[in-house]
Design a protein around this motif. Structure first.
Motif, short mmCIF file in Angstrom:
data_model
loop_
_atom_site.label_atom_id
_atom_site.label_comp_id
_atom_site.label_asym_id
_atom_site.label_seq_id
_atom_site.Cartn_x
_atom_site.Cartn_y
_atom_site.Cartn_z
N ASN A 8 62.67 -14.12 -11.18
CA ASN A 8 63.67 -14.09 -11.41
C ASN A 8 65.27 -14.26 -11.42
O ASN A 8 66.31 -14.64 -11.63
CB ASN A 8 64.18 -13.66 -13.10
CG ASN A 8 62.65 -13.50 -13.66
OD1 ASN A 8 61.86 -15.31 -13.81
ND2 ASN A 8 62.06 -12.88 -14.66
N PHE A 9 65.09 -14.49 -9.83
CA PHE A 9 66.64 -14.01 -9.40
C PHE A 9 67.23 -14.63 -9.25
O PHE A 9 68.56 -15.41 -8.93
CB PHE A 9 66.62 -13.53 -7.69
CG PHE A 9 65.56 -15.14 -6.53
CD1 PHE A 9 67.17 -15.58 -6.19
CD2 PHE A 9 64.88 -15.77 -6.94
CE1 PHE A 9 67.15 -16.61 -5.18
CE2 PHE A 9 65.60 -16.55 -5.85
CZ PHE A 9 65.92 -16.70 -5.17
N LEU A 10 66.89 -16.48 -10.17
CA LEU A 10 67.39 -17.26 -10.45
C LEU A 10 67.56 -18.33 -11.39
O LEU A 10 66.10 -18.34 -11.95
CB LEU A 10 67.32 -19.04 -9.40
CG LEU A 10 68.24 -18.22 -8.15
CD1 LEU A 10 67.61 -19.63 -7.41
CD2 LEU A 10 69.77 -18.65 -7.95
N PRO A 11 67.99 -18.42 -12.22
CA PRO A 11 67.78 -18.89 -13.96
C PRO A 11 66.46 -20.85 -13.20
O PRO A 11 66.79 -21.17 -12.47
CB PRO A 11 68.73 -19.68 -14.01
CG PRO A 11 69.56 -19.07 -14.11
CD PRO A 11 69.32 -18.36 -12.18
N ALA A 15 78.96 -22.35 -9.35
CA ALA A 15 77.97 -22.11 -10.36
C ALA A 15 76.71 -21.81 -9.75
O ALA A 15 76.40 -20.80 -10.65
CB ALA A 15 77.58 -23.40 -11.25
N ILE A 16 76.02 -21.97 -8.48
CA ILE A 16 75.00 -21.23 -8.41
C ILE A 16 74.90 -19.96 -8.36
O ILE A 16 74.22 -18.89 -8.29
CB ILE A 16 73.75 -22.32 -7.69
CG1 ILE A 16 74.03 -23.82 -8.32
CG2 ILE A 16 72.40 -21.67 -7.21
CD1 ILE A 16 73.34 -24.77 -7.39
N LEU A 17 75.68 -19.53 -7.23
CA LEU A 17 75.93 -18.27 -6.80
C LEU A 17 76.70 -17.31 -8.50
O LEU A 17 76.49 -15.92 -8.01
CB LEU A 17 77.33 -18.31 -6.29
CG LEU A 17 77.28 -18.55 -4.50
CD1 LEU A 17 78.26 -18.75 -4.04
CD2 LEU A 17 76.07 -17.97 -3.44
N GLU A 18 77.16 -17.83 -8.76
CA GLU A 18 77.43 -16.73 -9.90
C GLU A 18 76.46 -15.95 -10.88
O GLU A 18 76.35 -15.36 -11.87
CB GLU A 18 78.18 -17.20 -11.30
CG GLU A 18 80.54 -18.02 -10.30
CD GLU A 18 81.33 -17.98 -11.47
OE1 GLU A 18 80.83 -18.28 -12.28
OE2 GLU A 18 82.19 -18.39 -10.72
N GLN A 19 75.62 -16.97 -10.69
CA GLN A 19 74.15 -16.79 -11.41
C GLN A 19 73.38 -16.69 -10.81
O GLN A 19 72.29 -15.45 -11.83
CB GLN A 19 73.73 -18.10 -11.98
CG GLN A 19 74.85 -19.26 -12.94
CD GLN A 19 74.35 -19.82 -14.17
OE1 GLN A 19 73.33 -20.27 -14.38
NE2 GLN A 19 74.18 -21.46 -13.86
#
Length: 259
Positions: free
Chosen positions: A131-134, A191-195
């Motif tokens: 789950n390290f990325l949405p 956006a990806i780094l923030e999530q």
């Protein structure tokens, strides 16, 4: 077999692409009872490939056809990712899709079905639930012959490589991948780094982007990214990078280009 049942199987065959897996649970929800499915197998419309899984008679089913079933029939997030996705996207001219191995990612709670694990695919499957990325972040549709499946977009794929590093993925190779991503959208990267919730992945990604001198890197806003606190060591006896508070292999620091 009745005309109605023949009509139903004809509709199924015409509405679904060749080369995919048909799951018994999905067929049942579509109005094809277990008894009717048995008749279709007896009449050789469908052939079993494992418990609860079938294919068209004579169809050659490859792993993409199985992933299609996982995604479209079971609504799973399992997808081709990491180096395998980068190869499919053609982002690096020297990297070809590995015919002997395919890397899959999915959410932490998802397990591959028994029929999928037991089937003899052409490639060895390496599955990494995390789950390290949405779930839907930077997932894109990719055309495979006559249907499409979801795979990782280039940013997510590289982050998945970094997630596997250094045990299952070379960091030097990850940097070579990063060098090929020179035309990214800064807003998308941001956006990806923030999530992303892996501190290791974010620190390595930013270090490599800076090292590669990508033009989009200067637009990244560090203050909006949670980079954690304290020193992190990716490898023992490496080089410590004070800006990112991370220790990386010396060969990565000294590496110039893999292209």
């Amino acid at each position: 077999m009745s005309t109605e049942n023949v009509s139903k199987i004809n509709h199924l065959m015409q509405s679904q692409p060749h080369g995919i897996v048909f799951l018994s649970s999905w067929l049942s929800k579509k109005g094809y009872s277990l008894d009717l499915q048995k008749r279709y197998k007896k009449s050789q419309w469908l052939e079993p490939i494992g418990t609860g899984a079938m294919k068209r008679r004579g169809d050659k089913v490859q792993i993409e056809g199985a992933i299609f079933a996982l995604q479209q029939q079971l609504n799973m997030s399992v997808h081709i990712g990491g180096k395998s996705a980068l190869a499919m996207l053609g982002k690096l001219h020297y990297l070809e899709f590995n015919k002997k191995e395919v890397i899959l990612f999915g959410q932490a709670h998802e397990k591959l079905p028994k029929w999928f694990l037991d089937y003899h695919w052409e490639q060895k499957v390496k599955y990494h639930p995390s789950n390290f990325l949405p779930q839907h972040l930077n997932i894109i549709a990719f055309e495979v012959r006559n249907f499409s499946i979801n795979i990782s977009g280039p940013i997510r794929a590289l982050m998945e490589c970094l997630y596997l590093a250094p045990k299952e993925q070379s960091l030097v190779e990850c940097y070579d991948f990063m060098e090929g991503l020179n035309n990214l959208s800064p807003a998308t990267v941001q956006a990806i780094l923030e999530q992303c919730n892996s501190i290791k992945v974010k620190r390595l990604f930013l270090f490599m982007a800076e090292k590669a001198r990508h033009s989009w890197f200067k637009y990244i806003k560090y203050d909006n990214i949670d980079l954690g606190k304290g020193k992190r060591s990716v490898v023992p006896n490496g080089v410590y990078l004070p800006q990112y508070e991370i220790t990386v292999p010396r060969e990565l620091v000294n590496h110039k280009s893999g292209i």
